[in-house]
Design a protein around this motif. Structure first.
Motif, PDB file in Angstrom:
ATOM      1  N   HIS A 332      54.273 -56.236 -48.974  1.00 29.66           N
ATOM      2  CA  HIS A 332      54.788 -55.524 -50.017  1.00 29.66           C
ATOM      3  C   HIS A 332      55.921 -54.680 -49.312  1.00 29.66           C
ATOM      4  CE1 HIS A 332      55.054 -52.155 -52.997  1.00 29.66           C
ATOM      5  NE2 HIS A 332      54.657 -53.038 -53.994  1.00 29.66           N
ATOM      6  N   VAL A 350      60.677 -60.941 -54.168  1.00 27.96           N
ATOM      7  CA  VAL A 350      60.318 -60.889 -55.489  1.00 27.96           C
ATOM      8  C   VAL A 350      60.536 -59.528 -56.245  1.00 27.96           C
ATOM      9  CG1 VAL A 350      58.219 -61.156 -57.212  1.00 27.96           C
ATOM     10  CG2 VAL A 350      58.451 -62.633 -54.837  1.00 27.96           C
ATOM     11  N   PHE A 495      57.470 -58.637 -51.501  1.00 31.48           N
ATOM     12  CA  PHE A 495      57.087 -58.009 -52.812  1.00 31.48           C
ATOM     13  C   PHE A 495      57.652 -56.891 -53.058  1.00 31.48           C
ATOM     14  CE2 PHE A 495      54.618 -61.772 -52.808  1.00 31.48           C
ATOM     15  CZ  PHE A 495      54.423 -62.404 -53.974  1.00 31.48           C
ATOM     16  N   THR A 497      57.799 -55.074 -55.961  1.00 29.68           N
ATOM     17  CA  THR A 497      57.255 -54.858 -57.415  1.00 29.68           C
ATOM     18  C   THR A 497      56.760 -53.488 -57.835  1.00 29.68           C
ATOM     19  OG1 THR A 497      55.026 -56.022 -56.113  1.00 29.68           O
ATOM     20  CG2 THR A 497      56.690 -57.459 -57.649  1.00 29.68           C
TER      21      THR A 497
END
Length: 581
Positions: A332, A350, A495, A497
């Motif tokens: 992350h 992402v 990620f 996100t």
């Protein structure tokens, strides 16, 4: 807990009331004279002084909180009732602030800033904005009103920097250690939001300590990825030489200068573990674990301000099947530092908001073989069209529904002027929310937008490839498979996100579920267009949230400090809870 407390429902931002006026204003009108006459109406306001679209936002002046009233019936009823007790007086036009404002060819008004006082207890110094439109009889009516608490008569102003301590008296922390401490306020978190509150409290002579989990102020930025870009709003913290978009090291240095300059009391390597309420003494008992030296101490305080990050502390990580099959690196953005070690590898990001662009940009600069951005939803693209000081006033000086509509018009006009920039991104596969709603991203989503400081050119040139036509289906041994059957070979997946954005969840870990039942959710908007939870009183005494965007944290921290000061002085702001007819 306040027995009348009920958690405020959140509503879709597009449903909040408030419209721009349908009016035209002659360019040669005496706007200063119009504004001065408009202020006279406030001394004995009648319903007839208000337009049918009238709207009034009060920020802690007459209502003791942040409220917005819509329509002449609501505005007049609330003003009449509150004026009787708060006693607004001494209205004066602030020189050189009147102007004609036109957002559309058929929407214009005269707007000006003014000062006034409140003679009811506590006596206050206030400011505001007034917007007036012509009526059908050759006169003027009030369309928009904004009133803002500045400070209390006879007390310091939270906007005035605190005196700088002498070198001989400055300490960053507390000399010596004991088992128990007492402060007027404890600020939890030493980032932008925490230091904003701590500075305001210092300016108002409120004793406080700021608890920072990391060893040093600014470590929360230095531990992030090296290519962070962010603009800090403290004009007294950063110089012009630091640049407009700041690196993580520049931000950390600025924070450290701020703490040293104004003598902010900070405990590093200190973690608030639990809190309990002493109803008899009306104090929170805080259990704090410190690492230097290693010990557990108790702090007694009537006020705790939670400043735990704009998007919370818990990272959002999508669940994708077959993770064990993939042999590469997955992380992350919370754990991302730099792409330097991955030169020559295939990288995937992402997400498509600010962090994703920063990471993708860094991957290109670190010479990864390929860099692909996987976009799940359209992204709002912000640019430096609107000066920060203008945007601040639009965001916070007006009712949210009005600032929202003005910004929508401004953004549409500016985007149309730069259409090729957006067209080129879309041709490269980047899905855009071209005519974005900035208040939706800022006040509700707490993110999802992107300020383009260079990654856009790398997308249009093909250095950053886009994958936006299919969702991720599963991991494979060599990368990712998508719902359309396509496959992407990849060595590293980051990620970007986001984080869980409700600070009430973090508060639950500290205060327990019983106390958390008396706390508001964090962010989103209520039916009046006010931000949920942040900066306002809760169902339990002395618990406050500060956070949101950088400008949110800076601007609204002043109202937290004012409310805490009023409480400590035994003159709490009278709270207006009614919804007038």
């Amino acid at each position: 807990m306040d027995p009348s407390f009920k958690r405020t429902p959140r509503v879709p931002i597009e449903t909040i009331p408030g419209t721009l006026p349908i009016a035209s204003v002659s360019e040669d009108v005496d706007h200063a004279g119009v504004a001065a006459e408009g202020l006279k109406m406030l001394t004995s306001l009648t319903r007839e002084n208000l337009t049918k679209e009238s709207i009034w936002r009060d920020q802690w002046a007459l209502t003791g909180t942040s409220r917005t009233f819509s329509g002449p019936s609501q505005v007049f009823a609330a003003w009449k009732e509150l004026a009787a007790t708060r006693k607004p007086d001494n209205f004066s036009l602030i020189p050189n602030t009147s102007r004609i404002t036109a957002s559309l060819p058929d929407s214009a008004w005269v707007q000006a800033s003014f000062a006034f006082t409140l003679e009811g207890a506590p006596a206050c110094l206030c400011s505001g904005f007034i917007g007036l439109v012509p009526d059908n009889a050759g006169g003027w009516k009030i369309w928009m009103l904004s009133t803002i608490l500045e400070t209390f008569k006879g007390y310091p102003n939270p906007d005035t920097p605190p005196p700088q301590p002498s070198a001989s008296t400055h300490t960053n922390g507390v000399n010596g250690f004991s088992d128990e401490y007492s402060y007027d306020c404890v600020v939890v978190g030493g980032g932008m939001a925490g230091l904003s509150v701590a500075g305001r409290l210092k300016a108002m002579n409120v004793s406080s300590v700021t608890l920072e989990r990391n060893a040093h102020i600014g470590d929360n930025w230095l531990m992030r990825y090296d290519s962070t870009k962010s603009h800090l709003p403290f004009s007294r913290t950063f110089s012009a030489e630091d640049g407009y978009f700041l690196t993580s090291s520049k931000i950390a240095q600025g924070f450290q200068r701020y703490v040293k300059t104004y003598g902010i009391n900070v405990w590093g390597s200190s973690d608030l573990k639990t809190a309990s309420w002493n109803a008899q003494k009306k104090l929170w008992n805080l259990q704090v674990e410190r690492q230097n030296p290693s010990c557990t101490v108790i702090i007694n305080t009537p006020h705790v301000v939670l400043c735990l990050g704009a998007g919370g502390q818990v990272s959002k990580m999508p669940t994708i099947p077959n993770r064990e099959a993939f042999g590469g690196i997955v992380m992350h953005s919370k754990d991302y530092k730099s792409s330097n070690a991955w030169s020559g590898k295939n990288g995937v990001v992402v997400g498509s908001a600010n962090t994703a662009h920063d990471v993708a940009f860094d991957m290109v600069e670190s010479h990864l073989r390929t860099v692909t951005m996987i976009q799940r939803n359209p992204t709002a693209l912000y640019n430096d069209f609107i000066p920060v000081e203008v945007a601040d006033k639009i965001y916070f000086g007006l009712p949210l529904s009005i600032s929202r509509q003005i910004l929508l018009k401004v953004i549409r006009n500016e985007v149309d002027k730069h259409s090729e920039r957006y067209d080129s991104l879309e041709r490269a596969g980047f899905k855009l929310d071209r005519y974005c709603d900035p208040q939706e991203y800022i006040s509700v989503r707490l993110g999802g937008h992107h300020i383009d400081v260079g990654a856009g050119k790398k997308i249009t040139s093909g250095q950053i490839k886009m994958k936006s036509d299919a969702a991720i289906k599963q991991y494979t041994p060599t990368g990712l498979e998508f719902a359309d059957g396509s496959h992407l070979d990849v060595d590293v997946i980051v990620f970007c996100t986001g984080f869980e954005g409700n600070m009430r969840e973090s508060a639950t870990e500290i205060f327990g579920s019983e106390v958390a039942n008396g706390l508001e959710d964090f962010f989103g908007v209520d039916a009046e267009g006010e931000i949920l939870g942040a900066w306002r009183r809760q169902g339990y005494p002395g618990i406050w949230y500060n956070g949101g965007t950088i400008v949110n944290a800076r601007y609204y921290s002043r109202f937290i400090a004012l409310q805490i000061k009023a409480d400590l002085e035994g003159m709490p702001l009278p709270l207006y809870k009614k919804t007038p007819a």
